[in-house]
Write a protein that holds these residues in place. Structure first.
Motif, PDB file in Angstrom:
ATOM      1  N   UNK A 320     107.234 136.455  17.327  1.00 51.83           N
ATOM      2  CA  UNK A 320     107.718 135.055  17.402  1.00 51.83           C
ATOM      3  C   UNK A 320     108.268 134.710  18.778  1.00 51.83           C
ATOM      4  N   UNK A 321     108.817 135.710  19.472  1.00 51.11           N
ATOM      5  CA  UNK A 321     109.321 135.437  20.821  1.00 51.11           C
ATOM      6  C   UNK A 321     108.187 135.001  21.749  1.00 51.11           C
ATOM      7  N   UNK A 336      97.519 121.604  20.207  1.00 52.17           N
ATOM      8  CA  UNK A 336      98.225 121.749  18.943  1.00 52.17           C
ATOM      9  C   UNK A 336      99.479 120.882  18.841  1.00 52.17           C
ATOM     10  N   UNK A 337      99.948 120.364  19.979  1.00 52.55           N
ATOM     11  CA  UNK A 337     101.200 119.622  19.943  1.00 52.55           C
ATOM     12  C   UNK A 337     101.084 118.337  19.122  1.00 52.55           C
ATOM     13  N   UNK A 338      99.925 117.737  19.107  1.00 51.64           N
ATOM     14  CA  UNK A 338      99.776 116.465  18.390  1.00 51.64           C
ATOM     15  C   UNK A 338      98.970 116.604  17.097  1.00 51.64           C
ATOM     16  N   UNK A 339      98.734 117.853  16.722  1.00 48.70           N
ATOM     17  CA  UNK A 339      98.005 118.111  15.470  1.00 48.70           C
ATOM     18  C   UNK A 339      98.976 118.159  14.307  1.00 48.70           C
ATOM     19  N   UNK A 344     103.132 124.052  10.946  1.00 47.97           N
ATOM     20  CA  UNK A 344     103.078 125.027   9.837  1.00 47.97           C
ATOM     21  C   UNK A 344     102.091 126.161  10.104  1.00 47.97           C
ATOM     22  N   UNK A 345     101.020 125.876  10.832  1.00 47.33           N
ATOM     23  CA  UNK A 345     100.059 126.938  11.125  1.00 47.33           C
ATOM     24  C   UNK A 345     100.671 128.010  12.020  1.00 47.33           C
ATOM     25  N   UNK A 346     101.396 127.585  13.015  1.00 43.66           N
ATOM     26  CA  UNK A 346     102.047 128.561  13.922  1.00 43.66           C
ATOM     27  C   UNK A 346     103.050 129.410  13.158  1.00 43.66           C
ATOM     28  N   UNK A 347     103.847 128.760  12.281  1.00 39.45           N
ATOM     29  CA  UNK A 347     104.818 129.524  11.481  1.00 39.45           C
ATOM     30  C   UNK A 347     104.109 130.509  10.561  1.00 39.45           C
ATOM     31  N   UNK A 348     102.994 130.061   9.989  1.00 39.86           N
ATOM     32  CA  UNK A 348     102.251 130.961   9.096  1.00 39.86           C
ATOM     33  C   UNK A 348     101.700 132.160   9.856  1.00 39.86           C
ATOM     34  N   UNK A 349     101.158 131.907  11.048  1.00 39.79           N
ATOM     35  CA  UNK A 349     100.626 133.007  11.860  1.00 39.79           C
ATOM     36  C   UNK A 349     101.739 133.982  12.245  1.00 39.79           C
TER      37      UNK A 349
END
Length: 367
Positions: A320-321, A336-339, A344-349
């Motif tokens: 996560x860092x 990805x900033x405006x998607x 949620x996808x980044x958190x899931x990954x």
């Protein structure tokens, strides 16, 4: 009863009654000086009536009758007081100096017709719990001058009283009839029997430390401190026991005019007991070394385990860092900033990667 049976009986009785103390506070018990415990004349193994409290009179009385000798017992005498005793019995100046100042190495030396023996006395110090500062072994000294018609014993320390031993010897006049060498043997046997008792008691402490070292609930720092303390106490016991082996062997094998031939044979029994104690102490020393090495190995393993856990968690936290570090950069053109589903996808990954890493580290024993 045979002589060897009587000798062993005297030693056993002495062990059972050595807690008794000779009362020196009464003036009738110490008319010869503050350091004199007792002065007794024996003739044909039997204690003779009091000679009035004079050492000179006791010596004259002993030398007047064939087969008699005087046993003078002292406790920590001063130089001035012991000088008169040395002149009376013709003791060698070197031996006199050792007897007064104490802190001598165990030995048996001969000066003319006089044998001078130094024995280290030991006692086990009782304690409810062994700690890194516990005193386990306390030592003292007994010096013995043995001549043709006298025995002079000089005791240093808080323990090692010879009063019970004297009484038990008096109960066996056939032994005392052998002369001063019988007293020397009884004292040597008494001292070595104490070595056996103390060594057996120390073994219990070593067994307890060994058990605690391999116990998962024992604090590691306490184990190391107790082990070092036991090694120090064992070294003190070793200094008392080991140097006596050669002198005892010599007195048991070399003919001496001042040692009765029948009594000399029984010194071999004392030497055998001393050999057993010496072997035990050497085994204890090696065992304590092994316990200490095992403890250090456990500490090293524990440190390695801690380092692996720290490394595993650092690797998990690095995911996560790294992701947060990328998205924390101030770029204008990041798709990805405006998607809508970017966050949620980044958190899931991040969660998925961290769980996979955690599972793998757990499977490999790192967590």
């Amino acid at each position: 009863m045979s002589m060897v049976g009587n000798l062993r009986k005297v030693a056993n009785l002495a062990r059972r009654t050595r807690h008794r103390r000779v009362d020196l506070s009464h003036p009738a018990r110490s008319p010869l000086g503050a350091s004199v415990v007792n002065c007794v004349v024996y003739r044909d193994g039997v204690r003779t009536p009091s000679t009035g409290g004079s050492v000179q009179e006791a010596v004259r009385h002993a030398r007047k009758h064939r087969g008699g000798f005087v046993w003078l017992g002292l406790h920590e005498p001063g130089e001035e007081e012991f000088a008169g005793v040395a002149d009376l019995f013709g003791l060698h100046p070197l031996a006199v100096e050792d007897a007064v100042h104490a802190h001598q190495r165990p030995k048996i030396e001969q000066y003319g017709e006089v044998l001078f023996a130094v024995f280290k006395t030991v006692t086990y110090v009782e304690h409810t719990e062994l700690t890194a500062t516990s005193e386990v072994v306390d030592t003292g000294e007994i010096m013995v001058f043995t001549g043709p018609d006298f025995v002079v014993t000089v005791r240093h320390g808080r323990h090692g009283s010879l009063g019970p031993l004297r009484e038990n010897l008096e109960a066996h006049p056939d032994l005392l009839a052998k002369g001063p060498s019988a007293v020397l043997h009884a004292i040597a046997d008494h001292v070595v029997d104490d070595y056996v008792t103390v060594t057996d008691a120390v073994q219990n402490d070593i067994d307890q430390v060994e058990t605690d070292v391999f116990s998962p609930h024992s604090p590691r720092s306490a184990d190391a401190g107790r082990t070092y303390q036991l090694k120090r106490e064992l070294l003190e016991l070793k200094r008392a026991v080991v140097p006596l082996a050669r002198p005892l062997d010599r007195i048991a094998t070399e003919p001496r005019a001042c040692v009765d031939k029948e009594i000399q044979a029984y010194f071999r029994d004392v030497a055998d007991h001393l050999t057993r104690v010496t072997e035990q102490i050497n085994a204890f020393d090696a065992l304590l070394d092994s316990i200490l090495q095992a403890h250090l190995a456990q500490v090293t393993v524990a440190q390695n385990e801690d380092m692996r856990k720290i490394t595993a968690w650092a690797a998990i936290i690095a995911v996560p860092t790294m992701v947060c570090g990328v998205y924390g950069m101030n770029f204008d053109h990041m798709p990805e900033l405006r998607w809508t589903f970017g966050y949620p996808l980044v958190l899931t990954v991040i969660a998925t990667v961290c769980l996979v890493l955690h599972r793998n580290f757990k499977r490999n024993g790192w967590l």
